[in-house]
Design a protein around this motif. Structure first.
Motif, PDB file in Angstrom:
ATOM      1  N   CYS A 128      61.417  12.153  37.216  1.00 45.50           N
ATOM      2  CA  CYS A 128      60.305  13.074  36.959  1.00 45.50           C
ATOM      3  C   CYS A 128      59.884  13.043  35.490  1.00 45.50           C
ATOM      4  O   CYS A 128      58.686  13.141  35.174  1.00 45.50           O
ATOM      5  CB  CYS A 128      60.682  14.496  37.368  1.00 45.50           C
ATOM      6  N   GLN A 129      60.839  12.899  34.608  1.00 50.23           N
ATOM      7  CA  GLN A 129      60.526  12.790  33.174  1.00 50.23           C
ATOM      8  C   GLN A 129      59.709  11.533  32.897  1.00 50.23           C
ATOM      9  O   GLN A 129      58.784  11.544  32.085  1.00 50.23           O
ATOM     10  CB  GLN A 129      61.817  12.796  32.356  1.00 50.23           C
ATOM     11  N   ASN A 130      60.027  10.457  33.590  1.00 54.07           N
ATOM     12  CA  ASN A 130      59.281   9.214  33.421  1.00 54.07           C
ATOM     13  C   ASN A 130      57.893   9.300  34.048  1.00 54.07           C
ATOM     14  O   ASN A 130      56.941   8.697  33.538  1.00 54.07           O
ATOM     15  CB  ASN A 130      60.067   8.038  33.993  1.00 54.07           C
ATOM     16  N   ILE A 131      57.767  10.041  35.140  1.00 57.02           N
ATOM     17  CA  ILE A 131      56.442  10.292  35.720  1.00 57.02           C
ATOM     18  C   ILE A 131      55.567  10.994  34.683  1.00 57.02           C
ATOM     19  O   ILE A 131      54.408  10.632  34.471  1.00 57.02           O
ATOM     20  CB  ILE A 131      56.555  11.135  37.007  1.00 57.02           C
ATOM     21  N   ASP A 132      56.132  11.986  34.022  1.00 51.01           N
ATOM     22  CA  ASP A 132      55.384  12.743  33.012  1.00 51.01           C
ATOM     23  C   ASP A 132      54.961  11.847  31.854  1.00 51.01           C
ATOM     24  O   ASP A 132      53.831  11.948  31.357  1.00 51.01           O
ATOM     25  CB  ASP A 132      56.246  13.904  32.513  1.00 51.01           C
ATOM     26  N   ILE A 133      55.857  10.960  31.424  1.00 45.33           N
ATOM     27  CA  ILE A 133      55.529  10.026  30.338  1.00 45.33           C
ATOM     28  C   ILE A 133      54.311   9.180  30.719  1.00 45.33           C
ATOM     29  O   ILE A 133      53.365   9.027  29.941  1.00 45.33           O
ATOM     30  CB  ILE A 133      56.739   9.106  30.031  1.00 45.33           C
ATOM     31  N   ALA A 134      54.342   8.640  31.947  1.00 46.31           N
ATOM     32  CA  ALA A 134      53.257   7.769  32.398  1.00 46.31           C
ATOM     33  C   ALA A 134      51.954   8.535  32.584  1.00 46.31           C
ATOM     34  O   ALA A 134      50.877   8.067  32.196  1.00 46.31           O
ATOM     35  CB  ALA A 134      53.659   7.088  33.707  1.00 46.31           C
ATOM     36  N   VAL A 135      52.052   9.728  33.159  1.00 45.11           N
ATOM     37  CA  VAL A 135      50.852  10.538  33.407  1.00 45.11           C
ATOM     38  C   VAL A 135      50.128  10.860  32.109  1.00 45.11           C
ATOM     39  O   VAL A 135      48.893  10.844  32.046  1.00 45.11           O
ATOM     40  CB  VAL A 135      51.222  11.829  34.178  1.00 45.11           C
ATOM     41  N   ARG A 136      50.874  11.133  31.043  1.00 36.43           N
ATOM     42  CA  ARG A 136      50.258  11.500  29.770  1.00 36.43           C
ATOM     43  C   ARG A 136      49.581  10.318  29.072  1.00 36.43           C
ATOM     44  O   ARG A 136      48.821  10.509  28.127  1.00 36.43           O
ATOM     45  CB  ARG A 136      51.291  12.172  28.860  1.00 36.43           C
ATOM     46  N   GLU A 137      49.857   9.111  29.556  1.00 33.51           N
ATOM     47  CA  GLU A 137      49.177   7.933  29.002  1.00 33.51           C
ATOM     48  C   GLU A 137      47.855   7.649  29.714  1.00 33.51           C
ATOM     49  O   GLU A 137      47.116   6.738  29.325  1.00 33.51           O
ATOM     50  CB  GLU A 137      50.085   6.698  29.119  1.00 33.51           C
ATOM     51  N   LEU A 138      47.539   8.413  30.757  1.00 39.09           N
ATOM     52  CA  LEU A 138      46.323   8.161  31.529  1.00 39.09           C
ATOM     53  C   LEU A 138      45.051   8.585  30.799  1.00 39.09           C
ATOM     54  O   LEU A 138      43.967   8.120  31.137  1.00 39.09           O
ATOM     55  CB  LEU A 138      46.385   8.888  32.875  1.00 39.09           C
ATOM     56  N   ARG A 139      45.177   9.464  29.815  1.00 35.08           N
ATOM     57  CA  ARG A 139      43.985  10.012  29.156  1.00 35.08           C
ATOM     58  C   ARG A 139      43.095   8.928  28.548  1.00 35.08           C
ATOM     59  O   ARG A 139      41.868   9.011  28.632  1.00 35.08           O
ATOM     60  CB  ARG A 139      44.385  11.016  28.071  1.00 35.08           C
ATOM     61  N   ASP A 140      43.705   7.925  27.907  1.00 34.38           N
ATOM     62  CA  ASP A 140      42.862   6.887  27.308  1.00 34.38           C
ATOM     63  C   ASP A 140      43.186   5.482  27.825  1.00 34.38           C
ATOM     64  O   ASP A 140      42.419   4.553  27.605  1.00 34.38           O
ATOM     65  CB  ASP A 140      42.949   6.906  25.778  1.00 34.38           C
ATOM     66  N   LEU A 141      44.319   5.341  28.518  1.00 30.19           N
ATOM     67  CA  LEU A 141      44.724   4.060  29.100  1.00 30.19           C
ATOM     68  C   LEU A 141      44.757   2.929  28.068  1.00 30.19           C
ATOM     69  O   LEU A 141      44.492   1.776  28.390  1.00 30.19           O
ATOM     70  CB  LEU A 141      43.795   3.686  30.266  1.00 30.19           C
ATOM     71  N   LYS A 142      45.093   3.271  26.824  1.00 33.72           N
ATOM     72  CA  LYS A 142      45.191   2.256  25.771  1.00 33.72           C
ATOM     73  C   LYS A 142      46.594   1.646  25.710  1.00 33.72           C
ATOM     74  O   LYS A 142      46.770   0.538  25.208  1.00 33.72           O
ATOM     75  CB  LYS A 142      44.825   2.862  24.414  1.00 33.72           C
ATOM     76  N   LYS A 143      47.572   2.403  26.196  1.00 34.22           N
ATOM     77  CA  LYS A 143      48.951   1.906  26.138  1.00 34.22           C
ATOM     78  C   LYS A 143      49.457   1.707  27.566  1.00 34.22           C
ATOM     79  O   LYS A 143      50.339   2.417  28.051  1.00 34.22           O
ATOM     80  CB  LYS A 143      49.829   2.893  25.375  1.00 34.22           C
ATOM     81  N   ILE A 144      48.865   0.716  28.223  1.00 35.61           N
ATOM     82  CA  ILE A 144      49.215   0.418  29.614  1.00 35.61           C
ATOM     83  C   ILE A 144      50.706   0.094  29.747  1.00 35.61           C
ATOM     84  O   ILE A 144      51.354   0.456  30.720  1.00 35.61           O
ATOM     85  CB  ILE A 144      48.376  -0.765  30.149  1.00 35.61           C
TER      86      ILE A 144
END
Length: 214
Positions: A128-144
């Protein structure tokens, strides 16, 4: 600039969906944290945390409902409508199963918490912690890469949960003589393993989104 990036450039920065995604993933961590804390407490001290999980699961349902409502109201979305629906639904499925584990422990009055149950709650919390990490990168999708790395970790954790579950069930049938205990412990183990499977499903959606925008 490929076609996906071009359209993403034209779409205004989202002020509705991303906060909902992040709220959902943050809520997921809270559920998983409370569950992991609960299995490390005596039976009589777990109820307060189980009640918190009840409330958090309902909060997750509300976030899912609000996200789907926003989908029906908004013509322009930050990425594919199907992906938005799949993402919020898959996160909600994880919450449902973690809540299901808590409900079964409460219903069956599971007194002795095994190492396998503790390990599975720990695995789910990390996923779940890793889900949160990935979800927070969705805003700009610069760090795929941050998204894909988190998804790789989630997949590895799901594989680990399979191994823990298989070993725990084997041990249960080999060493437990009380049929009632076999039933209730297998139920708890099964729903925790399913929760890890659902975390993998979230990772699949996140990977799909990242591929489309890479």
């Amino acid at each position: 600039m490929n076609i996906n990036n071009f359209f993403q450039f034209l779409v205004p920065k989202d002020k509705k969906f991303f906060p909902l995604f992040e709220e959902a993933s943050s809520n997921l961590i809270e559920i998983a944290t409370n569950l992991h804390e609960a299995v490390n407490l005596p039976l009589r001290e777990r109820e307060v945390l189980f009640q918190k999980i009840d409330a958090l699961e309902q909060k997750g349902e509300d976030i899912t409902r609000q996200t789907n409502l926003e989908l029906s109201r908004n013509f322009i979305t930050p990425f594919d409508r199907e992906d938005i629906h799949s993402l919020i639904t898959s996160i909600d499925n994880v919450a449902d199963n973690l809540h299901g584990a808590a409900s079964r422990m409460r219903l069956y009055q599971v007194d002795k918490i095994t190492k396998s149950i503790r390990k599975l709650t720990e695995i789910n919390l990390e996923a779940c912690q890793n889900i949160d990490i990935a979800v927070r990168e969705l805003r700009d999708l610069k760090k795929i890469k941050n998204i894909t790395d988190a998804c790789v970790r989630i997949n590895k954790l799901e594989n680990k949960s399979d191994n823990v579950y298989d070993k725990a069930v084997l041990d249960l049938f080999e060493n437990e003589t009380d049929a009632k205990n076999i039933i209730k412990y297998k139920e708890v183990l099964s729903v925790l393993e399913t929760a890890a499977d659902k975390c993998k499903s979230v990772a699949s959606v996140l990977e799909s989104i990242s591929v489309k925008h890479s």
